[in-house]
Design an enzyme around this catalytic site. Sequence first.
Site, PDB file in Angstrom:
ATOM      1  N   PHE A 120      -5.049 -43.244  27.275  1.00 46.41           N
ATOM      2  CA  PHE A 120      -4.670 -41.837  27.403  1.00 46.41           C
ATOM      3  C   PHE A 120      -5.633 -40.931  26.616  1.00 46.41           C
ATOM      4  CE2 PHE A 120      -2.304 -38.337  25.384  1.00 46.41           C
ATOM      5  CZ  PHE A 120      -2.018 -37.582  26.509  1.00 46.41           C
ATOM      6  N   TYR A 175     -10.740 -20.001  18.965  1.00 46.37           N
ATOM      7  CA  TYR A 175     -10.061 -19.976  20.269  1.00 46.37           C
ATOM      8  C   TYR A 175      -9.795 -21.413  20.742  1.00 46.37           C
ATOM      9  CZ  TYR A 175      -8.886 -19.379  25.129  1.00 46.37           C
ATOM     10  OH  TYR A 175      -8.233 -19.452  26.333  1.00 46.37           O
ATOM     11  N   ARG A 212     -18.604 -25.799  31.652  1.00 51.05           N
ATOM     12  CA  ARG A 212     -18.600 -26.090  33.081  1.00 51.05           C
ATOM     13  C   ARG A 212     -18.007 -24.961  33.914  1.00 51.05           C
ATOM     14  NH1 ARG A 212     -14.312 -29.981  35.311  1.00 51.05           N
ATOM     15  NH2 ARG A 212     -13.239 -28.007  34.990  1.00 51.05           N
ATOM     16  N   ARG A 251     -13.535 -13.083  33.237  1.00 45.83           N
ATOM     17  CA  ARG A 251     -13.402 -13.443  31.825  1.00 45.83           C
ATOM     18  C   ARG A 251     -14.515 -14.423  31.467  1.00 45.83           C
ATOM     19  NH1 ARG A 251      -8.342 -17.680  32.477  1.00 45.83           N
ATOM     20  NH2 ARG A 251      -9.592 -19.161  33.622  1.00 45.83           N
TER      21      ARG A 251
END
Length: 351
Positions: free
Chosen positions: A269, A152, A199, A209
């Site tokens: 970034f 996932y 978290r 969910r």
Amino acid sequence: LFSVNDTTETPDLKQCYKLLKLTSRSFAAVIMELNPELRNAVMLFYLILRALDTVEDDMSIAHDIKVPLLRDFHKKLSLDDWSFDGNSPDEKDRAVLTEFNSILHEFHRLNKEYRDVIIRITKEMGNGMADYILDEEFNLNGVQTIKDYDMYCHYVAGLVGDGLTHLMVIARFASPELIKRPELFESMGLFLQKTNIIRDYAEDIEAGRSFWPKEIWSIYGEKLTNFQSPENTKQGVFCINHLVLNALEHVTDVLTYLSSIQERSSFQFCAIPQVMAIATLALVFNNEDVLHTNVKIRKGTTCDLILKSRTYKGCVDIFEYYLRDIRKRLNVEDPNYLKFNIHVAKIDQFI
Ligand code: PS7
Ligand code: MN
Ligand code: MN
Ligand code: MN
Ligand code: MN
Ligand code: MN
């Protein structure tokens, strides 16, 4: 080094940057600082995936609408106009879908090389998301094994690492050697996604969910929601710690990846979300508040991390600091006491 987008700011482009600021607290800042060569490509990549995630997250969209929409989302990217106003009115990011025309119009102005990467990743992610929604329909209810959990996370974050790596290599801001190391960019995404999933436990339960893998939580309790009862707090915290240990497996890959980004704005970034993630992991570690609310690192800490993460050495120092902090607070009663110590020692050795 200057692109057409740089010199002619269209109303659509303005609208896109407005959407970016509207939908992300942390990503907007780092994307704005990116080298102009990559800024629009990454901004549009973000908005397109944000739009896809908004479809995935909206529990009020019927399955027979949602699944084909996710699977075919990449096909919208070749249309001249397309938008979607099927999200529930209280969906906070629905504007990216109602205003999708602006995203499309700017997307069509990108170099083909950048567009092709974004289309490929959107296609793979949408199909992966759809697979997990089907799983729920067949009542396999959510993420079962650790392998499922990694799968996932691959779809929603590892693929983002894949796409961003290709964009940076095309721009000549990252070494082409990175393309040959998929385990490294995979870890860049999984480290962020796993931290987010640990978290967001309380928030996700509230939304009906969960992404915590059963293979791990079932060691500590019969039902995932049981951790919210006071008598199960201790087991809940052990479970959090087990998930933190699992996420720490990605740390050496993350540091190796960061060491191979040369261009300054791309380094920042990549690095800022990773140092925020290790700080968040230290915050959720041994922290029972996670079972009831969404904990967040302090604003001052974030500012500090951003300043110190400018160099590779600064990033290593941050990881060292939080790993030491975790080890100091590790309880001898924790079932993973030994594994934690072995793993942290292994990372120390790497550093
Ligand atoms: C293209 C910058 C830098 C090699 C929207 C950045 C949601 C954690 O679910 O918004 O709302 O709680 O808190 C970002 C690797 C992805 C992984 C994934 C696209 C780093 C759609 C971020 C972000 C790879 C699926 C945001 C994975 O968290 O989520 C761009 C290198 C989107 C990255 C989602 C999560 C991202 C996420 P939520 P958040
Ligand atoms: Mn989602
Ligand atoms: Mn989401
Ligand atoms: Mn337009
Ligand atoms: Mn989340
Ligand atoms: Mn979030």
